[in-house]
Design a protein around this motif. Structure first.
Motif, short mmCIF file in Angstrom:
data_model
loop_
_atom_site.label_atom_id
_atom_site.label_comp_id
_atom_site.label_asym_id
_atom_site.label_seq_id
_atom_site.Cartn_x
_atom_site.Cartn_y
_atom_site.Cartn_z
N ASN A 43 0.84 -1.19 0.00
CA ASN A 43 0.00 0.00 0.00
C ASN A 43 0.88 1.25 0.00
N ASP A 44 0.27 2.42 0.25
CA ASP A 44 1.03 3.67 0.18
C ASP A 44 2.04 3.80 1.32
N LYS A 45 1.95 2.91 2.33
CA LYS A 45 2.94 2.90 3.40
C LYS A 45 4.02 1.85 3.18
N GLY A 46 3.97 1.19 2.03
CA GLY A 46 4.95 0.16 1.73
C GLY A 46 4.67 -1.17 2.41
N GLU A 47 3.48 -1.32 3.00
CA GLU A 47 3.14 -2.54 3.73
C GLU A 47 2.39 -3.52 2.85
N TYR A 48 2.68 -4.77 3.02
CA TYR A 48 1.95 -5.83 2.31
C TYR A 48 1.52 -6.89 3.31
N SER A 49 0.48 -7.64 2.97
CA SER A 49 0.01 -8.73 3.82
C SER A 49 -0.74 -9.73 2.96
N VAL A 50 -0.54 -11.00 3.26
CA VAL A 50 -1.22 -12.09 2.58
C VAL A 50 -1.73 -13.04 3.65
N VAL A 51 -3.02 -13.32 3.66
CA VAL A 51 -3.61 -14.17 4.69
C VAL A 51 -3.93 -15.54 4.11
N GLY A 52 -4.08 -16.52 4.99
CA GLY A 52 -4.56 -17.84 4.60
C GLY A 52 -3.60 -18.62 3.72
N VAL A 53 -2.31 -18.59 4.03
CA VAL A 53 -1.31 -19.31 3.24
C VAL A 53 -1.11 -20.71 3.84
N THR A 54 -1.14 -21.73 2.99
CA THR A 54 -0.91 -23.09 3.46
C THR A 54 0.50 -23.20 4.03
N PRO A 55 0.67 -23.76 5.24
CA PRO A 55 2.01 -23.85 5.83
C PRO A 55 2.98 -24.62 4.93
N GLY A 56 4.22 -24.16 4.91
CA GLY A 56 5.24 -24.80 4.09
C GLY A 56 6.44 -23.90 3.90
N THR A 57 7.35 -24.31 3.03
CA THR A 57 8.55 -23.54 2.70
C THR A 57 8.42 -23.01 1.28
N TYR A 58 8.61 -21.71 1.11
CA TYR A 58 8.33 -21.06 -0.18
C TYR A 58 9.52 -20.19 -0.62
N VAL A 59 9.41 -19.76 -1.87
CA VAL A 59 10.31 -18.75 -2.43
C VAL A 59 9.50 -17.48 -2.66
N LEU A 60 9.93 -16.36 -2.06
CA LEU A 60 9.25 -15.08 -2.24
C LEU A 60 9.93 -14.30 -3.37
N LYS A 61 9.12 -13.73 -4.23
CA LYS A 61 9.65 -12.92 -5.33
C LYS A 61 9.08 -11.50 -5.20
N VAL A 62 9.98 -10.51 -5.06
CA VAL A 62 9.59 -9.12 -4.84
C VAL A 62 10.07 -8.31 -6.05
N SER A 63 9.14 -7.58 -6.68
CA SER A 63 9.53 -6.84 -7.90
C SER A 63 8.74 -5.54 -8.01
N LEU A 64 9.41 -4.53 -8.61
CA LEU A 64 8.79 -3.24 -8.89
C LEU A 64 9.51 -2.63 -10.08
N LEU A 65 8.74 -2.11 -11.01
CA LEU A 65 9.33 -1.52 -12.21
C LEU A 65 10.32 -0.42 -11.83
N GLY A 66 11.55 -0.51 -12.36
CA GLY A 66 12.59 0.46 -12.06
C GLY A 66 13.47 0.05 -10.91
N TYR A 67 13.18 -1.11 -10.29
CA TYR A 67 13.99 -1.60 -9.17
C TYR A 67 14.45 -3.03 -9.47
#
Length: 930
Positions: A43-67
């Motif tokens: 959001n405009d404060k740079g905060e993100y949240s995702v609810v209801g994720v099945t437990p496990g081990t994952y790979v997070l991918k973070v991307s933004l145009l220009g970064y």
């Protein structure tokens, strides 16, 4: 924002993303959770949240145009936890090395409002000789093991609700549920006081290789949790991943003469469902979404530490497993057979997960447990006589269909339908009641006068069949930046049928072929239940996040409908005949209080349970919390509907449809402190009062259940946790508690009515005031460069657990037997118990993904003789374990076993069964494909 999880089935992900140069928050950054189809946007404060994720081990991918994009590897999301990961992005104009992240949920969650404990799969895998969830629960602070049962914070064994993937699996109760005894009244007494199976293990068990995590919550429960007075155990099972993986395991202690003759087999496999993933696409048929599976099973056989299978009397049976349902038919048709040992347990778990896009997820689970056992009858001599031991046969299956609908990133709708079926039979030597002996004189049963009763000693038979349908829906949403709302409803429909028979062919029995239950016309006394009750609940929960404080406020409404069978004319007439036959009918609960109540009348006479929890984060490393709540639990169904045939038998009892629910009021206060980044300290104090325990009240003809009993528990816990890192992990928990009450089980007032003349609480039988649980693990990963004396030795590990408990209370022997002497009830302290367990493993890599692991597990490393109070190995005069030549105050003779009995010699010593299990050494091999 505060992001709660739901019933142990999901976890959450949150964090903040900023510019690496300016520190300013970055909006519209895309965060995706690889392999889950889930993600979010800041959001405009740079905060993100995702609810209801099945437990496990994952790979997070973070991307933004220009970064420059960032990838977070091995990000672990646990059930009932919020994994917090913050990122700093660099623009494409700045040259920086690639950034990766590996991590777990925060060791101290500053948003928490209660003290709970979680074991993940990595920690579970390191426990010595681990087989199932009870091995995990026994190491939790606040848990006391008494007999074969587990007691949470001073509550009775049946007060803990067991959830598997958010679905309750507790048995609803009924005659015949516990091991049969000569007096069927003892069955429930064993269940409550910890001498029987069940309780905190639930009706369905899950093998260790299928567990993703185990979370224990003993107070501060949100309003969605009901019918649990002491706490909730959330078991989250594994799901299939994007790639295939599995394992095969074998373990045995048959390497020496002192073993339990145990054989343990386990296997699991998971991954993409092959038909929809490969077969159909190969012929041009594309199935939308993604379907994965996970399947596991284990088979455990043992003769126990005091085996009798070498006796000439023992004739092992060859059994075939038979299950119900679609998957059950597959297993049954496979023709799996086995030779009986003293204890035989088989479990099977499978889960099919289907994700349609990012919004809808479905899961179907099938679980089955089959077991057979031949427990010792409290006499070491009968260990050599199979035909005089009980045979307990049990089969439980569960089918669950779950649905999750994601509404954006902050809301979801969940629901499930579950069917749990349980069948149990307890008999002497697998005989039917019609095959029992008609001889009631015990002296005539030893036909060849060898010291054994050749035609059976128990002379009881019982069976039970129960079906529980459970439907639940709830809605969860961040409706406002300060308010996270949870609302839901559940409904339970129960079918309970059971019969318990004492002395089936007794010549003094009243022959009546119209009797209800199994084998009508047989039995000197019969206990029959045939009931269809139902219950339901509604709940509303608001989790409020204010500046510097988190508040959880909830309200739950429960109702219980006894069912139309309570108003059956035959039942009412028989009940009234009992009342009128009493010398003082007024002692019975007024019959008019429950006759004629319709469903809607029962629905409107339910009970409200308020909940309040407050969390106060001092900093990012410290949180204080306090919680208060009312919790209720409906008594065992047998206590509502029990009606015996033959009211002249001593100890017969009837149910009471007017019973109120049992109520507990709990308080907890504590704090968690992050000492180092991977080391935390938690201290929590608790207090609870329990009211309206159902207990038997003695009448002239029969006894009846009434809400008469009460109890209380108070204490504190200290928990130190070392998160996995630099090879080490561990935890240390200390608990001090005082558990007192009028009695330890529902039969105490019947057995000792004079105790209820005393206006005071006494220590409960399972009041272990001091417990210490230690776990230390050390692991070196398979592909790690690890130098030992100049050699690169990887792929190995070791762990140690230690459990210490102060003595359980006992009543010192007293000669006077006066009312004043009753004040000695449970005033003595028995000897302490201490057990050290060790596990070692060394693995060898083959190819890219194959790992062959050899294991060594040692239970009770020091072979300490811990006394077993339930086996009668305690001298109430000296307060010490029995020893050779002990003076037994009750019999006034020296305690010896000199001579011969049943063709077997016993030297003058204390028989070993008065102690808990001796040392057990097991070797095993596990093949992992990952």
């Amino acid at each position: 924002a505060v992001l709660p999880a739901w019933a142990g089935t999901t976890g959450n992900l949150s964090g903040k993303i900023t510019d690496i140069t300016t520190g300013e928050p970055l909006p519209l950054v895309n965060v995706s959770i690889g392999g889950s189809g889930r993600g979010g946007v800041t959001n405009d404060k740079g905060e993100y949240s995702v609810v209801g994720v099945t437990p496990g081990t994952y790979v997070l991918k973070v991307s933004l145009l220009g970064y420059q994009p960032i990838e977070g590897k091995k990000v672990v999301i646990e059930a009932d936890e919020t994994a917090v990961f913050n990122f700093k992005l660099a623009s494409t104009d700045i040259e920086v090395e690639g950034v990766t992240v590996e991590g777990h949920p925060p060791l101290v969650d500053v948003t928490k409002t209660r003290g709970d404990q979680t074991y993940n799969k990595d920690k579970i895998e390191q426990l010595p000789n681990v087989k199932g969830v009870q091995d995990v629960l026994g190491l939790q602070a606040g848990v006391v093991k008494f007999g074969s049962q587990l007691f949470l914070r001073g509550g009775r064994a049946n007060e803990t609700q067991i959830l598997i993937d958010g679905v309750a699996v507790n048995d609803v109760g009924g005659a015949g549920n516990a091991s049969g005894t000569t007096n069927p009244n003892e069955q429930l007494q064993q269940l409550y006081s910890g001498n029987s199976t069940g309780g905190a293990g639930g009706a369905v068990s899950v093998s260790a290789n299928a567990i993703q995590s185990v979370s224990v919550s003993s107070s501060g429960l949100d309003a969605e949790y009901g019918n649990a007075q002491s706490g909730v155990v959330n078991i989250t099972t594994k799901s299939g991943s994007e790639t295939y993986n599995g394992s095969i395991q074998y373990r045995t202690d048959g390497i020496g003469s002192g073993g339990y003759n145990e054989r343990y087999y386990a296997a699991n496999v998971g991954g993409p469902e092959p038909i929809t993933a490969y077969l159909l696409p190969s012929i041009g048929v594309e199935v939308p979404g993604k379907l994965t599976f996970f399947m596991s099973g284990n088979f455990d056989q043992s003769d126990g530490p005091y085996a009798y299978n070498t006796s000439r009397f023992y004739h092992p049976l060859k059994r075939k497993l038979r299950f119900a349902g679609f998957f059950g038919d597959i297993l049954s048709n496979a023709g799996f057979k086995y030779d009986d040992k003293q204890n035989n347990d088989f479990s099977f778990n499978t889960k099919l997960s289907y994700a349609i896009g990012e919004s809808d997820q479905f899961a179907f689970s099938y679980r089955a447990n089959a077991n057979s056992s031949h427990p010792l009858e409290g006499s070491y001599g009968s260990k050599n006589l199979y035909d005089s031991t009980l045979t307990n046969i049990g089969l439980t299956t569960q089918n669950v269909l779950q649905w999750t609908h994601i509404l954006g990133t902050n809301s979801l709708l969940k629901g499930y339908v579950s069917r749990l079926e349980s069948n149990k039979t307890s008999s002497v030597g697998d005989l039917t009641p019609a095959q029992y002996s008609a001889i009631t004189d015990l002296s005539l049963r030893d036909a060849n006068e060898d010291g054994f009763n050749d035609i059976g000693t128990s002379q009881s038979w019982s069976t039970s069949h129960s079906v529980l349908w459970n439907v639940k829906f709830d809605y969860n949403s961040q409706v406002h930046r300060l308010h996270f709302l949870k609302a839901g409803a559940e409904y339970n429909y129960e079918l309970i049928q059971s019969t318990a028979i004492s002395f089936p062919l007794d010549p003094n029995r009243t022959v009546d072929s119209t009797q209800r239950g199994a084998y009508p016309g047989l039995g000197l006394a019969r206990w029959v239940s045939d009931n269809i009750p139902s219950r339901g609940a509604f709940y509303l929960q608001d989790n409020i996040e204010l500046t510097g404080i988190n508040v959880h406020v909830g309200l739950r409404y429960d109702y219980f409908y006894l069912g139309n069978q309570v108003n059956d004319p035959a039942y009412v007439r028989a009940y009234e005949e009992l009342v009128n036959s009493e010398s003082d009918p007024a002692k019975y609960t007024e019959h008019a209080g429950w006759v004629g109540k319709s469903f809607w009348k029962q629905f409107t006479r339910g009970n409200f349970s308020p909940r309040l929890s407050i969390g106060y984060p001092i900093s990012t490393r410290t949180v204080f919390y306090f919680n208060y709540g009312h919790f209720l639990q409906y008594p065992e169904r047998d206590q509502y509907f029990h009606y015996p045939v033959n009211t002249t038998i001593s100890g017969n009892y009837v149910g009471n449809p007017s019973l109120k629910p049992q109520r507990t009021v709990q308080y907890e206060a504590g704090f968690d402190q992050l000492i180092f980044d991977d080391l935390s300290l938690g201290i929590r104090g608790f207090y609870k009062d329990v009211f309206d325990y159902a207990t038997l009240r003695r009448l002239s003809k029969v006894d009846q259940y009434v809400n008469l009993d009460y109890a209380s528990a108070r204490g504190f816990e200290i928990i130190v946790t070392k998160q996995s890192g630099e090879h080490y992990s561990g935890s240390l928990g200390y608990t001090f508690q005082l558990a007192k009450g009028r009695s330890s089980d529902p039969f105490a007032a019947q057995a000792s009515p004079q105790l209820f003349q005393l206006p005071r609480e006494t220590r409960l039988d399972y009041d272990q005031q001091h417990t210490v649980n230690l776990f230390v693990g050390y692991r070196v990963s398979p592909k790690e460069d690890y130098d030992v004396l100049g050699l690169n030795i990887n792929n190995w590990g070791a762990s140690v657990t230690w459990n210490f408990g102060s003595g359980f209370p006992y009543t010192p022997y007293n000669i006077g037997k006066t009312l004043a002497d009753l004040y000695l009830k449970n005033t003595g302290d028995g000897p302490y118990t201490s057990e050290i367990n060790v596990s070692l493993y060394k693995g060898f890599n083959f190819f890219e993904r194959l790992n062959v692991v050899f294991t060594l597990d040692i239970v009770n490393l020091l072979d300490r003789r811990n006394v077993d109070l339930n086996a009668g190995g305690f001298n109430t005069l000296t307060g010490s374990p029995l020893s050779y030549g002990d003076y037994a105050p009750d019999t006034k003779v020296g305690y010896t076993w000199t001579g011969r009995r049943g063709g077997q010699s016993f030297d003058s010593r204390v028989p070993p069964f008065v102690f808990r299990s001796p040392r057990q050494v097991s070797l095993g091999m596990r093949i992992n494909w990952d």
